[in-house]
Design a protein around this motif. Structure first.
Motif, PDB file in Angstrom:
ATOM      1  N   LYS A  88       0.920  -1.282   0.092  1.00  0.00           N
ATOM      2  CA  LYS A  88       0.019  -0.054  -0.064  1.00  0.00           C
ATOM      3  C   LYS A  88       0.882   1.261   0.044  1.00  0.00           C
ATOM      4  CE  LYS A  88      -3.969  -1.809   2.419  1.00  0.00           C
ATOM      5  NZ  LYS A  88      -4.810  -1.753   3.786  1.00  0.00           N
ATOM      6  N   THR A  89       0.219   2.139  -0.557  1.00  0.00           N
ATOM      7  CA  THR A  89       0.995   3.522  -0.872  1.00  0.00           C
ATOM      8  C   THR A  89       0.760   4.316   0.638  1.00  0.00           C
ATOM      9  OG1 THR A  89       0.794   3.578  -3.028  1.00  0.00           O
ATOM     10  CG2 THR A  89       1.305   5.754  -1.780  1.00  0.00           C
ATOM     11  N   ILE A  90       1.735   5.081   0.969  1.00  0.00           N
ATOM     12  CA  ILE A  90       1.792   5.684   2.488  1.00  0.00           C
ATOM     13  C   ILE A  90       2.006   7.217   1.902  1.00  0.00           C
ATOM     14  CG2 ILE A  90       2.929   5.927   4.683  1.00  0.00           C
ATOM     15  CD1 ILE A  90       3.597   3.091   4.480  1.00  0.00           C
ATOM     16  N   ALA A  91       1.224   7.903   2.375  1.00  0.00           N
ATOM     17  CA  ALA A  91       1.491   9.312   2.307  1.00  0.00           C
ATOM     18  C   ALA A  91       2.693   9.671   2.936  1.00  0.00           C
ATOM     19  CB  ALA A  91       0.312  10.311   2.874  1.00  0.00           C
ATOM     20  N   PRO A  92       3.389  10.783   2.418  1.00  0.00           N
ATOM     21  CA  PRO A  92       4.700  11.233   3.134  1.00  0.00           C
ATOM     22  C   PRO A  92       4.514  11.675   4.655  1.00  0.00           C
ATOM     23  CG  PRO A  92       4.154  12.618   1.101  1.00  0.00           C
ATOM     24  CD  PRO A  92       2.880  11.820   1.341  1.00  0.00           C
ATOM     25  N   ALA A  94       6.522  13.523   6.379  1.00  0.00           N
ATOM     26  CA  ALA A  94       6.872  14.903   6.907  1.00  0.00           C
ATOM     27  C   ALA A  94       5.713  15.799   6.726  1.00  0.00           C
ATOM     28  CB  ALA A  94       7.929  15.320   6.328  1.00  0.00           C
ATOM     29  N   PRO A  95       5.388  16.523   7.914  1.00  0.00           N
ATOM     30  CA  PRO A  95       4.238  17.529   7.893  1.00  0.00           C
ATOM     31  C   PRO A  95       4.325  18.658   6.735  1.00  0.00           C
ATOM     32  CG  PRO A  95       4.774  17.087  10.110  1.00  0.00           C
ATOM     33  CD  PRO A  95       5.909  16.451   9.237  1.00  0.00           C
ATOM     34  N   ARG A  96       5.359  18.985   6.413  1.00  0.00           N
ATOM     35  CA  ARG A  96       5.614  19.924   5.156  1.00  0.00           C
ATOM     36  C   ARG A  96       4.963  19.229   3.932  1.00  0.00           C
ATOM     37  NH1 ARG A  96      10.091  20.642   1.670  1.00  0.00           N
ATOM     38  NH2 ARG A  96      11.608  19.259   2.301  1.00  0.00           N
ATOM     39  N   ALA A  97       5.029  17.914   3.731  1.00  0.00           N
ATOM     40  CA  ALA A  97       4.636  17.586   2.387  1.00  0.00           C
ATOM     41  C   ALA A  97       3.214  16.763   2.537  1.00  0.00           C
ATOM     42  CB  ALA A  97       5.827  16.380   2.119  1.00  0.00           C
ATOM     43  N   ASN A  98       2.791  16.764   3.694  1.00  0.00           N
ATOM     44  CA  ASN A  98       1.609  16.165   4.219  1.00  0.00           C
ATOM     45  C   ASN A  98       1.046  16.732   5.400  1.00  0.00           C
ATOM     46  OD1 ASN A  98      -0.631  14.548   4.734  1.00  0.00           O
ATOM     47  ND2 ASN A  98       0.393  12.573   5.118  1.00  0.00           N
ATOM     48  N   PRO A  99       0.206  17.687   5.302  1.00  0.00           N
ATOM     49  CA  PRO A  99      -0.299  18.735   6.178  1.00  0.00           C
ATOM     50  C   PRO A  99      -1.403  17.936   7.304  1.00  0.00           C
ATOM     51  CG  PRO A  99      -0.414  19.802   4.185  1.00  0.00           C
ATOM     52  CD  PRO A  99       0.077  18.303   4.055  1.00  0.00           C
ATOM     53  N   GLU A 100      -1.583  16.928   6.890  1.00  0.00           N
ATOM     54  CA  GLU A 100      -2.464  16.076   7.837  1.00  0.00           C
ATOM     55  C   GLU A 100      -1.537  15.245   8.833  1.00  0.00           C
ATOM     56  OE1 GLU A 100      -5.615  13.744   5.963  1.00  0.00           O
ATOM     57  OE2 GLU A 100      -5.828  15.453   4.481  1.00  0.00           O
ATOM     58  N   ARG A 101      -0.370  15.105   8.708  1.00  0.00           N
ATOM     59  CA  ARG A 101       0.371  14.414   9.605  1.00  0.00           C
ATOM     60  C   ARG A 101       0.330  15.165  10.947  1.00  0.00           C
ATOM     61  NH1 ARG A 101       0.904   9.193   8.359  1.00  0.00           N
ATOM     62  NH2 ARG A 101       2.159   8.892   6.440  1.00  0.00           N
ATOM     63  N   PHE A 102       0.194  14.230  11.866  1.00  0.00           N
ATOM     64  CA  PHE A 102       0.298  14.646  13.259  1.00  0.00           C
ATOM     65  C   PHE A 102      -0.814  15.935  13.751  1.00  0.00           C
ATOM     66  CE2 PHE A 102       4.488  13.075  12.318  1.00  0.00           C
ATOM     67  CZ  PHE A 102       4.597  12.186  13.213  1.00  0.00           C
ATOM     68  N   THR A 103      -2.108  15.555  13.324  1.00  0.00           N
ATOM     69  CA  THR A 103      -2.968  16.651  13.519  1.00  0.00           C
ATOM     70  C   THR A 103      -4.164  15.814  14.019  1.00  0.00           C
ATOM     71  OG1 THR A 103      -4.008  16.143  11.351  1.00  0.00           O
ATOM     72  CG2 THR A 103      -2.492  18.071  11.503  1.00  0.00           C
ATOM     73  N   ASN A 104      -4.241  14.479  14.400  1.00  0.00           N
ATOM     74  CA  ASN A 104      -5.289  13.696  15.053  1.00  0.00           C
ATOM     75  C   ASN A 104      -4.798  12.733  16.207  1.00  0.00           C
ATOM     76  OD1 ASN A 104      -6.951  11.484  15.438  1.00  0.00           O
ATOM     77  ND2 ASN A 104      -8.025  12.222  13.646  1.00  0.00           N
ATOM     78  N   PRO A 105      -5.081  13.143  17.455  1.00  0.00           N
ATOM     79  CA  PRO A 105      -4.742  12.371  18.526  1.00  0.00           C
ATOM     80  C   PRO A 105      -4.804  10.862  18.448  1.00  0.00           C
ATOM     81  CG  PRO A 105      -5.819  14.483  19.199  1.00  0.00           C
ATOM     82  CD  PRO A 105      -6.007  14.220  17.764  1.00  0.00           C
ATOM     83  N   ARG A 106      -5.738  10.511  18.068  1.00  0.00           N
ATOM     84  CA  ARG A 106      -6.120   9.165  17.722  1.00  0.00           C
ATOM     85  C   ARG A 106      -5.260   8.518  16.927  1.00  0.00           C
ATOM     86  NH1 ARG A 106     -10.488   7.224  20.536  1.00  0.00           N
ATOM     87  NH2 ARG A 106     -11.727   8.791  21.392  1.00  0.00           N
TER      88      ARG A 106
END
Length: 139
Positions: A88-92, A94-106
């Motif tokens: 499966k493909t995994i989105a980047p 790093a937050p600068r390349a994937n703004p959704e990273r580290f935005t949801n506590p769960r």
């Protein structure tokens, strides 16, 4: 049923990291929270992006197919990755390349638990999580 420590971590993160009263909505929020947790064990702790990068690339003896974080996330966390087992493909990462990273506590709790136990062979410490996020914020 989830192990108690995962449930506790999710509850802690979802509730704004206890007495800190902050909403965890950005990578910087998580960095601050994990740093505070690590400093309760070691008041001298400061997040180190170089340590985080070394942790990201370190080969652990836990799993031959996924010996390091970079096995699936590539050596460059701003690039798309691919899970070495499922394909499966995994989105980047790093937050600068994937703004959704580290935005949801769960999701943060879920993925740190799953990836640390599968790759590292144990739960990651608060210091390791802080160093890791500091590294990713600098990439």
């Amino acid at each position: 049923m989830k192990p108690k420590h995962v449930v506790a971590m999710i509850a802690l993160l979802a509730n704004g990291f206890g007495s800190y009263g902050q909403e965890l909505q950005t990578p910087s929020d998580f960095l601050t929270a994990f740093t505070a947790e690590a400093q309760r064990q070691d008041p001298q702790f400061r997040p180190d992006p170089q340590r985080g990068g070394a942790f990201f690339r370190k080969r652990f003896a836990q799993n031959d197919r996924m010996p390091s974080c970079s096995s699936c996330h590539t050596e460059n966390p701003v690039q798309e990755g691919r899970h070495v087992i499922t394909g499966k493909t995994i989105a980047p990462l790093a937050p600068r390349a994937n703004p959704e990273r580290f935005t949801n506590p769960r999701k943060v709790a879920k993925w740190f638990h799953r990836n640390c136990t599968e790759v590292v062979g144990r739960e990651c410490t608060a210091a390791e999580r802080a160093d890791f996020i500091a590294f990713l914020l600098g990439t």
